[in-house]
Design a protein around this motif. Structure first.
Motif, short mmCIF file in Angstrom:
data_model
loop_
_atom_site.label_atom_id
_atom_site.label_comp_id
_atom_site.label_asym_id
_atom_site.label_seq_id
_atom_site.Cartn_x
_atom_site.Cartn_y
_atom_site.Cartn_z
N LEU A 61 0.83 -1.21 0.00
CA LEU A 61 0.00 0.00 0.00
C LEU A 61 0.86 1.25 0.00
CD1 LEU A 61 -3.02 -0.83 2.33
CD2 LEU A 61 -2.92 -0.82 -0.15
N ALA A 62 1.96 1.21 0.74
CA ALA A 62 2.86 2.37 0.76
C ALA A 62 3.45 2.61 -0.63
CB ALA A 62 3.98 2.15 1.78
N GLY A 63 3.73 1.53 -1.36
CA GLY A 63 4.27 1.65 -2.71
C GLY A 63 3.24 2.12 -3.73
N LEU A 64 1.95 1.93 -3.43
CA LEU A 64 0.90 2.37 -4.35
C LEU A 64 0.65 3.87 -4.25
CD1 LEU A 64 -1.80 -0.45 -3.95
CD2 LEU A 64 -0.08 -0.20 -5.77
N ALA A 65 0.97 4.46 -3.11
CA ALA A 65 0.73 5.89 -2.91
C ALA A 65 1.60 6.71 -3.88
CB ALA A 65 1.05 6.27 -1.48
N PRO A 66 1.11 7.84 -4.34
CA PRO A 66 1.92 8.67 -5.24
C PRO A 66 3.28 8.99 -4.61
CG PRO A 66 -0.33 9.50 -5.12
CD PRO A 66 -0.20 8.43 -4.07
N GLY A 67 4.34 8.66 -5.30
CA GLY A 67 5.70 8.88 -4.79
C GLY A 67 6.10 7.92 -3.69
N GLY A 68 5.26 6.92 -3.40
CA GLY A 68 5.51 6.00 -2.30
C GLY A 68 6.54 4.94 -2.63
N LEU A 69 7.08 4.34 -1.57
CA LEU A 69 8.06 3.26 -1.69
C LEU A 69 7.54 2.03 -0.96
CD1 LEU A 69 11.32 5.29 -0.87
CD2 LEU A 69 10.37 4.74 -3.14
N THR A 70 7.88 0.87 -1.47
CA THR A 70 7.47 -0.38 -0.84
C THR A 70 8.11 -0.50 0.54
OG1 THR A 70 9.32 -1.52 -1.89
CG2 THR A 70 7.20 -1.60 -3.04
N THR A 71 7.44 -1.26 1.42
CA THR A 71 7.99 -1.44 2.77
C THR A 71 8.48 -2.87 2.99
OG1 THR A 71 5.79 -1.97 3.63
CG2 THR A 71 6.51 0.35 3.76
N PHE A 72 8.26 -3.73 2.01
CA PHE A 72 8.68 -5.13 2.11
C PHE A 72 9.10 -5.60 0.72
CE2 PHE A 72 4.08 -5.00 1.54
CZ PHE A 72 3.88 -5.82 0.44
N SER A 73 9.62 -6.83 0.65
CA SER A 73 10.03 -7.43 -0.62
C SER A 73 9.07 -8.55 -0.99
CB SER A 73 11.44 -8.01 -0.50
OG SER A 73 12.37 -7.02 -0.15
#
Length: 179
Positions: A61-73
């Protein structure tokens, strides 16, 4: 159209589909294989967040946010294939079409229920209870997941899982032997 924008990707076992701390604005649908979602600790050890089998979907979800980065692999446990759907495109379709809005809501609700269940299990159940629940709810995964990965998913060491399995096997034998 939207279907033409879907990215199809095959991967070998062990492949990292995406790593933590990177942009990844894709909803991923597993078409074949098994994927584990993993948090890496500073010491290099893993904590497994979940397993996603064929038919399942995942995203950070963090990676889906505009400009967001993934929190896991996301790491392939077997050879397989995913389809990557642009979350930006899905949101745009949701703005224009009620059916897409409903699909988005259903997906988020499914994700939330899954997260709430996992959180409850980790906070409220003892390790043996978590193991029993996993075995009962996901017998097909239990047969495919290596014991070390299952232990990491349950939040215990492989040695602790081995002990739990041993106790359960002894209890089952004692039950069979009882008149």
């Amino acid at each position: 159209g939207f279907a033409a924008q879907i990215r199809r990707r095959r991967f070998p076992a062990g492949d990292t589909l995406f790593a933590a701390d990177m942009p990844w604005p894709w909803l991923n649908v597993v078409r074949e294989g098994l994927v584990k979602l993993v948090y890496l600790r500073e010491d290099g050890s893993e904590r497994i967040k979940s397993f996603i089998a064929a038919g399942g979907f995942f995203a950070s979800l963090a990676g889906l946010a505009p400009g967001g980065l993934t929190t896991f692999s996301a790491v392939a446990m077997t050879d397989g294939a995913i389809e990557q759907l642009s979350y930006t495109q899905i949101l745009a379709l949701g703005e224009r079409h009620l059916a897409w809005q409903k699909a988005l809501r259903a997906g988020i609700e499914h994700y939330g229920v899954r997260k709430e269940k996992r959180e409850r299990e980790l906070l409220m159940l003892r390790p043996e209870q978590r193991y029993r629940a996993f075995m009962q709810e996901s017998p097909e995964l239990a047969a495919r997941v290596p014991q070390k990965d299952l232990a990491l998913y349950l939040g215990i060491t492989p040695v602790a899982l081995s002990r739990i399995r041993g106790r359960m096997a002894r209890a089952a034998q004692a039950e069979k032997a009882a008149p």
